[in-house]
Design a protein around this motif. Structure first.
Motif, PDB file in Angstrom:
ATOM      1  N   GLY A 106       0.805  -1.225   0.000  1.00 23.45           N
ATOM      2  CA  GLY A 106       0.000   0.000   0.000  1.00 23.45           C
ATOM      3  C   GLY A 106       0.833   1.268   0.000  1.00 23.45           C
ATOM      4  N   ALA A 107       2.138   1.143  -0.235  1.00 21.30           N
ATOM      5  CA  ALA A 107       3.027   2.302  -0.134  1.00 21.30           C
ATOM      6  C   ALA A 107       2.668   3.403  -1.126  1.00 21.30           C
ATOM      7  CB  ALA A 107       4.476   1.868  -0.339  1.00 21.30           C
ATOM      8  N   ALA A 108       2.262   3.024  -2.346  1.00 20.77           N
ATOM      9  CA  ALA A 108       1.935   4.043  -3.350  1.00 20.77           C
ATOM     10  C   ALA A 108       0.721   4.858  -2.916  1.00 20.77           C
ATOM     11  CB  ALA A 108       1.692   3.381  -4.701  1.00 20.77           C
ATOM     12  N   PHE A 109      -0.294   4.177  -2.413  1.00 16.39           N
ATOM     13  CA  PHE A 109      -1.493   4.843  -1.887  1.00 16.39           C
ATOM     14  C   PHE A 109      -1.087   5.783  -0.747  1.00 16.39           C
ATOM     15  CE2 PHE A 109      -6.089   3.697  -0.294  1.00 16.39           C
ATOM     16  CZ  PHE A 109      -6.312   5.009   0.086  1.00 16.39           C
ATOM     17  N   LYS A 110      -0.301   5.276   0.185  1.00 16.03           N
ATOM     18  CA  LYS A 110       0.121   6.083   1.339  1.00 16.03           C
ATOM     19  C   LYS A 110       0.954   7.283   0.891  1.00 16.03           C
ATOM     20  CE  LYS A 110       0.419   1.804   4.001  1.00 16.03           C
ATOM     21  NZ  LYS A 110       1.377   0.827   4.587  1.00 16.03           N
ATOM     22  N   ASN A 111       1.854   7.074  -0.072  1.00 16.61           N
ATOM     23  CA  ASN A 111       2.692   8.171  -0.560  1.00 16.61           C
ATOM     24  C   ASN A 111       1.846   9.308  -1.126  1.00 16.61           C
ATOM     25  OD1 ASN A 111       5.001   6.716   0.062  1.00 16.61           O
ATOM     26  ND2 ASN A 111       5.362   6.018  -2.034  1.00 16.61           N
ATOM     27  N   ASN A 112       0.790   8.952  -1.856  1.00 13.32           N
ATOM     28  CA  ASN A 112      -0.076   9.979  -2.438  1.00 13.32           C
ATOM     29  C   ASN A 112      -0.617  10.926  -1.369  1.00 13.32           C
ATOM     30  OD1 ASN A 112       0.109   9.031  -5.111  1.00 13.32           O
ATOM     31  ND2 ASN A 112      -1.600   7.621  -4.835  1.00 13.32           N
ATOM     32  N   VAL A 113      -1.081  10.343  -0.275  1.00 13.17           N
ATOM     33  CA  VAL A 113      -1.683  11.140   0.800  1.00 13.17           C
ATOM     34  C   VAL A 113      -0.614  11.873   1.602  1.00 13.17           C
ATOM     35  CG1 VAL A 113      -3.107  11.029   2.887  1.00 13.17           C
ATOM     36  CG2 VAL A 113      -3.669   9.572   0.918  1.00 13.17           C
ATOM     37  N   GLU A 114       0.452  11.175   1.949  1.00 14.32           N
ATOM     38  CA  GLU A 114       1.490  11.768   2.798  1.00 14.32           C
ATOM     39  C   GLU A 114       2.209  12.926   2.120  1.00 14.32           C
ATOM     40  OE1 GLU A 114       3.944   8.459   3.810  1.00 14.32           O
ATOM     41  OE2 GLU A 114       2.439   7.549   5.137  1.00 14.32           O
ATOM     42  N   ASP A 115       2.541  12.779   0.839  1.00 12.72           N
ATOM     43  CA  ASP A 115       3.269  13.849   0.155  1.00 12.72           C
ATOM     44  C   ASP A 115       2.392  15.073  -0.079  1.00 12.72           C
ATOM     45  OD1 ASP A 115       5.638  12.473   0.111  1.00 12.72           O
ATOM     46  OD2 ASP A 115       5.430  11.749  -1.937  1.00 12.72           O
ATOM     47  N   LEU A 116       1.116  14.853  -0.343  1.00  9.90           N
ATOM     48  CA  LEU A 116       0.220  15.990  -0.508  1.00  9.90           C
ATOM     49  C   LEU A 116       0.072  16.754   0.812  1.00  9.90           C
ATOM     50  CD1 LEU A 116      -1.433  17.433  -2.641  1.00  9.90           C
ATOM     51  CD2 LEU A 116      -3.361  15.942  -2.094  1.00  9.90           C
ATOM     52  N   ALA A 117       0.113  16.017   1.925  1.00  8.55           N
ATOM     53  CA  ALA A 117       0.018  16.657   3.241  1.00  8.55           C
ATOM     54  C   ALA A 117       1.232  17.536   3.538  1.00  8.55           C
ATOM     55  CB  ALA A 117      -0.135  15.596   4.322  1.00  8.55           C
ATOM     56  N   LYS A 118       2.330  17.290   2.854  1.00 12.21           N
ATOM     57  CA  LYS A 118       3.552  18.067   3.077  1.00 12.21           C
ATOM     58  C   LYS A 118       3.586  19.351   2.247  1.00 12.21           C
ATOM     59  CE  LYS A 118       6.249  14.003   4.364  1.00 12.21           C
ATOM     60  NZ  LYS A 118       7.321  13.054   3.965  1.00 12.21           N
ATOM     61  N   VAL A 119       2.546  19.580   1.471  1.00  6.09           N
ATOM     62  CA  VAL A 119       2.396  20.851   0.764  1.00  6.09           C
ATOM     63  C   VAL A 119       1.533  21.758   1.635  1.00  6.09           C
ATOM     64  CG1 VAL A 119       1.543  21.985  -1.325  1.00  6.09           C
ATOM     65  CG2 VAL A 119       2.537  19.685  -1.467  1.00  6.09           C
ATOM     66  N   LYS A 120       2.053  22.925   1.961  1.00  9.12           N
ATOM     67  CA  LYS A 120       1.374  23.837   2.882  1.00  9.12           C
ATOM     68  C   LYS A 120       0.930  25.109   2.172  1.00  9.12           C
ATOM     69  CE  LYS A 120       2.625  20.977   6.171  1.00  9.12           C
ATOM     70  NZ  LYS A 120       1.657  20.047   6.783  1.00  9.12           N
ATOM     71  N   LEU A 121      -0.227  25.624   2.549  1.00  6.24           N
ATOM     72  CA  LEU A 121      -0.741  26.868   1.978  1.00  6.24           C
ATOM     73  C   LEU A 121      -0.187  28.073   2.742  1.00  6.24           C
ATOM     74  CD1 LEU A 121      -2.638  24.762   0.749  1.00  6.24           C
ATOM     75  CD2 LEU A 121      -4.520  26.360   1.064  1.00  6.24           C
ATOM     76  N   ARG A 122       0.028  29.162   2.008  1.00  2.00           N
ATOM     77  CA  ARG A 122       0.536  30.399   2.603  1.00  2.00           C
ATOM     78  C   ARG A 122      -0.647  31.348   2.815  1.00  2.00           C
ATOM     79  NH1 ARG A 122       4.817  33.080  -0.651  1.00  2.00           N
ATOM     80  NH2 ARG A 122       5.463  33.928   1.376  1.00  2.00           N
ATOM     81  N   LEU A 123      -1.017  31.538   4.058  1.00  2.70           N
ATOM     82  CA  LEU A 123      -2.170  32.364   4.431  1.00  2.70           C
ATOM     83  C   LEU A 123      -1.899  33.840   4.148  1.00  2.70           C
ATOM     84  CD1 LEU A 123      -4.934  32.603   5.931  1.00  2.70           C
ATOM     85  CD2 LEU A 123      -3.614  32.835   8.040  1.00  2.70           C
ATOM     86  N   LYS A 124      -2.827  34.451   3.398  1.00  2.00           N
ATOM     87  CA  LYS A 124      -2.724  35.884   3.093  1.00  2.00           C
ATOM     88  C   LYS A 124      -4.106  36.516   3.231  1.00  2.00           C
ATOM     89  CE  LYS A 124       1.117  35.502  -0.210  1.00  2.00           C
ATOM     90  NZ  LYS A 124       1.563  35.803  -1.595  1.00  2.00           N
TER      91      LYS A 124
END
Length: 341
Positions: free
Chosen positions: A42-60
């Protein structure tokens, strides 16, 4: 009907196939293919979610983006926001069968239209499932897209003709389905395609052609070369090859090479409107959503699908306000920070 009720209904109907986890991250269902999980570990499935979680929005909040415009146009069809439903089939053997295939695809197509967007229908080892999708598209006056498994070209072209016959907006092949276990188990051979084979498919129709399952810049450039109108950056939700790179990381690389040359969609791991924003900032023109929509369909049919999509629409709208994004073109890499860069 609220999202809690939808999720409870879906959990009851999909017992033994999907746990409807609080966080849909591929941990509990690892290796459950057929089913809702990812391949092997299930690593590919997990990678999809985990890597997207590491993208952060810049509040303005000092800006004039008070009423963001989320409207967009794909293949001459305008939709209210850049989210479409991914081509998913297999209610019986992947989702538990509480909904027939026709009930599932009707829910998806009608729910997507009522929320201001559209759905893709899929292909499967059970041939009648594609026919169910075609019938649902016909009933919706063709407002949707047909995605076909990488079978022999002659069979693909037959299915393209059926999509043309009901007025589908576009067609394509999910070449990332080349190794699907479910297809092999049902005696329906699929496999990779050569450049020449893909050119034959592109040239077989006047409809816009989509290649779903592009995960490298090199193959994205090949998609441009063969005349495809769009690609979907996808590892099939982590269901075909263990330990693949996440779609977020692949998208980031691919968009640097072909952005503006071809329409770029992405799927896998997208659970909210904030995730949609992240994928747009990484270079996508639009996103496809799968597992959350399945939960919506099993939890509330058309109404459940519409609720899931409308929630994503509202979350994206909020994210655009709080990042100073007036429109979709305003969403770019300056609006995020990436922990895995």
């Amino acid at each position: 009907m609220d999202i809690k009720e939808i999720r409870k209904n879906a959990r009851d109907k999909m017992k033994g196939f999907c746990r409807v986890c609080p966080v849909c991250n591929g941990v509990a269902c690892a290796g459950e293919v057929p089913g809702m999980g990812g391949s092997l570990t299930g690593a590919a499935f997990k990678n999809n979610v985990e890597d997207l979680a590491k993208v952060k929005l810049r509040l303005k909040t000092i800006h004039d983006a008070k009423e963001p415009d989320m409207r967009c146009r794909f293949f001459q069809e305008q939709i209210d926001f850049p989210v479409m439903v991914a081509p998913i089939t297999g209610s019986q053997y992947n989702m538990g069968g509480a909904l027939t295939e026709k009930e599932y695809v009707d829910s998806v197509i009608k729910g997507s239209i009522s929320s201001g967007t559209m759905a893709m229908i899929g292909d499967a080892a059970v041939l009648s499932m594609y026919e169910d999708g075609i019938q649902s598209l016909k009933e919706a006056n063709g407002k949707g897209i047909s995605i076909i498994k990488p079978r022999e070209n002659s069979h693909i072209i037959e299915n393209i003709r059926k999509a043309e016959g009901v007025g589908a907006i576009a067609v394509g092949v999910d070449i990332d389905g080349a190794g699907l276990v479910t297809m092999a188990l049902k005696g329906q051979p699929v496999g990779p395609k050569t450049v020449e084979e893909l050119k034959e498919l592109v040239n077989s129709t006047k409809l816009p052609f989509i290649l779903k399952g592009i995960m490298t810049p090199e193959e994205a450039e090949l998609a441009v070369e063969i005349g495809a109108k769009a690609i979907v950056v996808s590892n099939h939700g982590g269901r075909v090859l263990d330990s693949t790179e996440s779609t977020a990381k692949a998208l980031w690389k691919i968009s640097k090479v072909v952005k503006g040359k071809i329409t770029i969609f992405v799927d896998s791991g997208i659970r909210s409107g904030v995730d949609v924003f992240k994928m747009l900032a990484l270079g996508a023109d639009g996103v496809l959503v799968g597992r959350p929509v399945i939960i919506g369909a099993f939890g509330g049919y058309e109404e459940g699908v519409s609720k899931v999509l409308n929630d994503m629409k509202n979350q994206l709208y909020q994210a655009m306000i709080l990042t100073g994004s007036k429109d979709l073109k305003s969403i770019d890499s300056t609006k995020i920070s990436i922990e895995w860069k």
